[in-house]
Design a protein around this motif. Sequence first.
Motif, PDB file in Angstrom:
ATOM      1  N   GLY A   1       0.508  -0.936  -0.306  1.00  0.00           N
ATOM      2  CA  GLY A   1      -0.131   0.087   0.333  1.00  0.00           C
ATOM      3  C   GLY A   1       0.305   1.485   0.031  1.00  0.00           C
ATOM      4  N   ASP A   2       0.392   2.235   0.152  1.00  0.00           N
ATOM      5  CA  ASP A   2       0.973   4.021  -0.038  1.00  0.00           C
ATOM      6  C   ASP A   2       1.313   3.607   1.399  1.00  0.00           C
ATOM      7  OD1 ASP A   2       0.540   3.820  -3.130  1.00  0.00           O
ATOM      8  OD2 ASP A   2      -1.610   5.233  -2.040  1.00  0.00           O
ATOM      9  N   ALA A   3       2.826   4.612   1.077  1.00  0.00           N
ATOM     10  CA  ALA A   3       3.189   4.577   2.595  1.00  0.00           C
ATOM     11  C   ALA A   3       2.467   5.512   3.500  1.00  0.00           C
ATOM     12  CB  ALA A   3       4.152   5.512   2.620  1.00  0.00           C
ATOM     13  N   ASP A   4       1.707   6.884   3.115  1.00  0.00           N
ATOM     14  CA  ASP A   4       1.024   7.392   3.486  1.00  0.00           C
ATOM     15  C   ASP A   4      -0.515   7.885   2.647  1.00  0.00           C
ATOM     16  OD1 ASP A   4       0.541   9.707   5.687  1.00  0.00           O
ATOM     17  OD2 ASP A   4       0.815  11.730   4.615  1.00  0.00           O
ATOM     18  N   PRO A   5      -1.057   6.955   3.169  1.00  0.00           N
ATOM     19  CA  PRO A   5      -2.531   6.738   2.721  1.00  0.00           C
ATOM     20  C   PRO A   5      -3.279   7.582   3.020  1.00  0.00           C
ATOM     21  CG  PRO A   5      -2.521   4.772   4.112  1.00  0.00           C
ATOM     22  CD  PRO A   5      -1.230   5.652   4.342  1.00  0.00           C
ATOM     23  N   THR A   6      -4.170   8.099   1.582  1.00  0.00           N
ATOM     24  CA  THR A   6      -5.018   9.291   0.914  1.00  0.00           C
ATOM     25  C   THR A   6      -6.602   8.617   1.908  1.00  0.00           C
ATOM     26  OG1 THR A   6      -3.781  10.218  -0.761  1.00  0.00           O
ATOM     27  CG2 THR A   6      -6.343  10.349  -0.525  1.00  0.00           C
ATOM     28  N   PRO A   7      -6.896   8.968   2.303  1.00  0.00           N
ATOM     29  CA  PRO A   7      -8.584   9.040   2.704  1.00  0.00           C
ATOM     30  C   PRO A   7      -9.124   9.059   1.915  1.00  0.00           C
ATOM     31  CG  PRO A   7      -7.502  10.093   4.512  1.00  0.00           C
ATOM     32  CD  PRO A   7      -6.521  10.116   3.677  1.00  0.00           C
ATOM     33  N   PHE A   8     -10.872   8.014   1.876  1.00  0.00           N
ATOM     34  CA  PHE A   8     -11.755   8.438   1.470  1.00  0.00           C
ATOM     35  C   PHE A   8     -12.400   9.620   1.916  1.00  0.00           C
ATOM     36  CE2 PHE A   8     -10.577   4.159  -0.668  1.00  0.00           C
ATOM     37  CZ  PHE A   8     -11.502   4.434  -1.931  1.00  0.00           C
TER      38      PHE A   8
ATOM     39  N   GLN B   1      -0.804  -2.058   7.356  1.00  0.00           N
ATOM     40  CA  GLN B   1      -1.696  -2.010   6.198  1.00  0.00           C
ATOM     41  C   GLN B   1      -0.926  -3.776   5.714  1.00  0.00           C
ATOM     42  OE1 GLN B   1      -2.020   1.065   2.740  1.00  0.00           O
ATOM     43  NE2 GLN B   1      -0.504   2.396   3.664  1.00  0.00           N
ATOM     44  N   VAL B   2      -1.679  -4.372   4.759  1.00  0.00           N
ATOM     45  CA  VAL B   2      -1.334  -5.630   4.815  1.00  0.00           C
ATOM     46  C   VAL B   2      -0.776  -5.489   3.143  1.00  0.00           C
ATOM     47  CG1 VAL B   2      -2.310  -6.874   6.323  1.00  0.00           C
ATOM     48  CG2 VAL B   2      -3.211  -6.438   4.101  1.00  0.00           C
ATOM     49  N   PRO B   3       0.255  -6.376   2.721  1.00  0.00           N
ATOM     50  CA  PRO B   3       0.103  -6.285   1.141  1.00  0.00           C
ATOM     51  C   PRO B   3      -0.665  -7.271   0.198  1.00  0.00           C
ATOM     52  CG  PRO B   3       1.729  -7.931   1.936  1.00  0.00           C
ATOM     53  CD  PRO B   3       1.198  -7.658   2.950  1.00  0.00           C
ATOM     54  N   CYS B   4      -0.681  -7.293  -1.044  1.00  0.00           N
ATOM     55  CA  CYS B   4      -1.491  -7.419  -1.875  1.00  0.00           C
ATOM     56  C   CYS B   4      -0.113  -8.426  -2.973  1.00  0.00           C
ATOM     57  CB  CYS B   4      -2.716  -7.106  -3.466  1.00  0.00           C
ATOM     58  SG  CYS B   4      -3.872  -6.412  -1.594  1.00  0.00           S
ATOM     59  N   TYR B   5      -0.907  -9.473  -3.540  1.00  0.00           N
ATOM     60  CA  TYR B   5       0.272  -9.911  -4.373  1.00  0.00           C
ATOM     61  C   TYR B   5      -0.078 -10.462  -5.565  1.00  0.00           C
ATOM     62  CZ  TYR B   5       2.445 -10.982   0.635  1.00  0.00           C
ATOM     63  OH  TYR B   5       3.056 -11.248   1.599  1.00  0.00           O
ATOM     64  N   ILE B   6       0.849 -10.370  -6.274  1.00  0.00           N
ATOM     65  CA  ILE B   6       0.508  -9.801  -8.660  1.00  0.00           C
ATOM     66  C   ILE B   6       0.922 -11.751  -8.545  1.00  0.00           C
ATOM     67  CG2 ILE B   6       1.192  -9.430 -10.490  1.00  0.00           C
ATOM     68  CD1 ILE B   6       1.082  -6.424  -9.068  1.00  0.00           C
ATOM     69  N   ALA B   7       0.101 -12.120  -9.224  1.00  0.00           N
ATOM     70  CA  ALA B   7       0.135 -13.811 -10.080  1.00  0.00           C
ATOM     71  C   ALA B   7      -0.142 -13.583 -11.272  1.00  0.00           C
ATOM     72  CB  ALA B   7      -0.335 -14.971  -8.934  1.00  0.00           C
ATOM     73  N   TRP B   8       0.481 -14.579 -12.159  1.00  0.00           N
ATOM     74  CA  TRP B   8       0.974 -15.023 -13.212  1.00  0.00           C
ATOM     75  C   TRP B   8      -0.539 -16.574 -14.107  1.00  0.00           C
ATOM     76  CZ3 TRP B   8       4.636 -12.358 -11.306  1.00  0.00           C
ATOM     77  CH2 TRP B   8       4.564 -10.550 -11.725  1.00  0.00           C
ATOM     78  N   THR B   9      -0.960 -16.060 -14.756  1.00  0.00           N
ATOM     79  CA  THR B   9      -1.902 -17.579 -15.807  1.00  0.00           C
ATOM     80  C   THR B   9      -0.016 -18.609 -16.255  1.00  0.00           C
ATOM     81  OG1 THR B   9      -2.054 -16.728 -17.282  1.00  0.00           O
ATOM     82  CG2 THR B   9      -3.839 -16.717 -15.708  1.00  0.00           C
ATOM     83  N   SER B  10      -0.400 -19.200 -16.663  1.00  0.00           N
ATOM     84  CA  SER B  10       0.857 -20.310 -17.679  1.00  0.00           C
ATOM     85  C   SER B  10       0.330 -20.808 -18.738  1.00  0.00           C
ATOM     86  CB  SER B  10       1.073 -21.047 -16.964  1.00  0.00           C
ATOM     87  OG  SER B  10       0.189 -22.622 -16.510  1.00  0.00           O
ATOM     88  N   ALA B  11       0.928 -21.113 -19.383  1.00  0.00           N
ATOM     89  CA  ALA B  11       0.366 -21.952 -20.975  1.00  0.00           C
ATOM     90  C   ALA B  11      -0.781 -23.773 -20.644  1.00  0.00           C
ATOM     91  CB  ALA B  11       2.001 -22.634 -21.812  1.00  0.00           C
ATOM     92  N   GLU B  12      -0.245 -24.301 -19.347  1.00  0.00           N
ATOM     93  CA  GLU B  12      -0.571 -24.721 -19.108  1.00  0.00           C
ATOM     94  C   GLU B  12      -2.493 -24.456 -18.025  1.00  0.00           C
ATOM     95  OE1 GLU B  12      -1.683 -29.030 -17.903  1.00  0.00           O
ATOM     96  OE2 GLU B  12      -0.718 -27.466 -18.962  1.00  0.00           O
TER      97      GLU B  12
END
Length: 666
Positions: A235-242, A255-266
């Motif tokens: 997340g952003d170091a200094d979050p912008t509120p809504f 804050q907790v992280p999210c993660y980026i994954a990718w599909t494969s040929a399979e």
Amino acid sequence: MHFTEQFDVVVVGAGHAGCEAAMAAARMGLKTALYTLNVDLIAQMSCNPAIGGIAKGHLVREVDALGGIMGEITDAVGIQFRLLNTSRGPAVWSPRAQCDKQAYRLKMREVLESQRNLQIKQAEVANLIVEDDQTCHPEQSEGSPAPRKAVGIKLRDGRTVGSQAVIITTGTFLNGLIHCGEQQYPAGRSGEPNAVLLGESLKKLGLRGCRLKTGTPPRLDGRSIDWSRFAVQPGDADPTPFSFRTKRVAHHDSQVPCYIAWTSAETHRIIRENVHRSPMYSGQIQSIGPRYCPSIEDKIVKFPDKEIHQLYLEPEGLNTHEIYVNGMSTSLPVEVQLEILKSIPGLESAEMLRPGYAIEYDSIDPTELQRTLETKKFANLFLAGQINGTSGYEEAACQGLMAGINAALQVKAQPPLILDRTEAYTAILIDDLISKGTNEPYRMFTSRAEFRLHLRVDNADRRLTPHGRRVGLISDAAWQDFQAKQERLGKMKQLLEKTKLSAAMLGDQLTGNDWSSALGQSYAQLLKRPEITIEQLVPVLRELDPLFFEREESVENLPESATVLSSEIRNELKSVETEIKYEGYLLQQQRGMERMKKSEQRSIPGWFDYHSVSGLSREVQEKLSHVQPRTLAQASRIPGVTPAAVSLVNVYIEIQARRRQQAAAI
């Protein structure tokens, strides 16, 4: 008719639209009831537990500026905040927050239960009670039947509830049908009953409907995932509120992280070999799904040359291991979903907690609605949210808020609140729906706005908070804060326009550029250079206007000359910078907005007969009669209605008006 209970406003459905509608009506002083099938699932985030995103963040800011609650709830329970599109222009910057799913609905329920004038009821609404409306409607067409009005609801257990206004916000529950491979079963959401009785009741009333489809991806057990195989998305170091009323989000430092994954040929091979088992491709589902949130099988079929697709692994909360696989919405059979997951690097051992599925549901043709979101055929009946053919929590929330406001104003016999396309994305959404209708779940995009540089997230309060104050949704304290902020911004802009760069200001304070060539120029002139940002001027601005920065006294370990700013001060400075840097474009858009407003002022009377306009094709006559546009500008936005047709209508309005005057004189 005798009613078991009586309220000023009744809201049916406690999703994101229903919560905003009920809160608005109650805050405006009306006795309000909110009916839901399950009070434990109020504001349930049935898909991704995230709020905001491109254009959607604009809608949340607008809800907040008008006095709604989605932004404040998100700031309280958000576990990761990101300001998107910051590498592009400020018109498309948009906040997004990953939320704690359970905490969101608990916080929403807490806020609702503490609201004066609001009662929450658990019951199934089976029918709408309507009767003839004896009120005189001056714009009613001659010879047309007397309109009817909603006077209450009937519950499945036989009780009747009277109300001066009814707002229906039932989401995907009307005749909901879930699909997972060849299996299908009736439900409003997985594990919850659908609303058949109310759906059939609305059909019997003659409201035109359509069948839409949406879907959701599988959820995984985070303990069975190899997190080392994915790219981290913090997340952003200094979050912008809504919310404009939030100074610092609750989980700023956790804050907790999210993660980026990718599909494969399979992955792609498995999907291609099983796509015939997807209800969308087998013919089992014939409804239209959201074009801009396609299923994983749609992506593989429609983009066969793309070797990989990005997926996001997003936590559903702080106290759960459940992970949402964003980008993998699917209705393939469960065993195929398991195969797909095991083909994705890092998910080979992943345990699936819930399979993905598609859901079909009934919606009402939004061209049945007026700009207030009241139905044309039935007075006092308002619709908001996915029942109007939209998708997303944010699109639902802004409709719920506007329906709640206008229902309350109608009960109070006060003029409605109708926003213009030039002042809010909320207005664009409503105008698009009632003018064009939709045959797929409608999603907001910044590209839908004619003047998007004017409709930024940073100035939503300046655009809309005065409206919220007028209708009674902005408290005295919030209004004082708003006025103080506008005064600060005005003073800072004047300071930048009047203060010129002098030799005395050069030195250690201004670094990173050759400032000597700008001697004698105002700071506003400097900011119009693309390479200059307002952050570079902060050391000087601290000396010129120390009062603007005194709010940072609570920030620990902040050096006197620091350029690191709190999100509140940084966002205010960026707002001023945008107004200066893009001044020419904003003036150009202002002229365009004035032209649009002029065209909006040319109204079309309710009695106008399109079928009497010679020169209009039958198709155009039917479209105009179907939508019943309020102005010439709205008529021009109806698909298939040409400028020539609008010009003809303009001429015939005068002709028919003269004929009516002559007939009245006789």
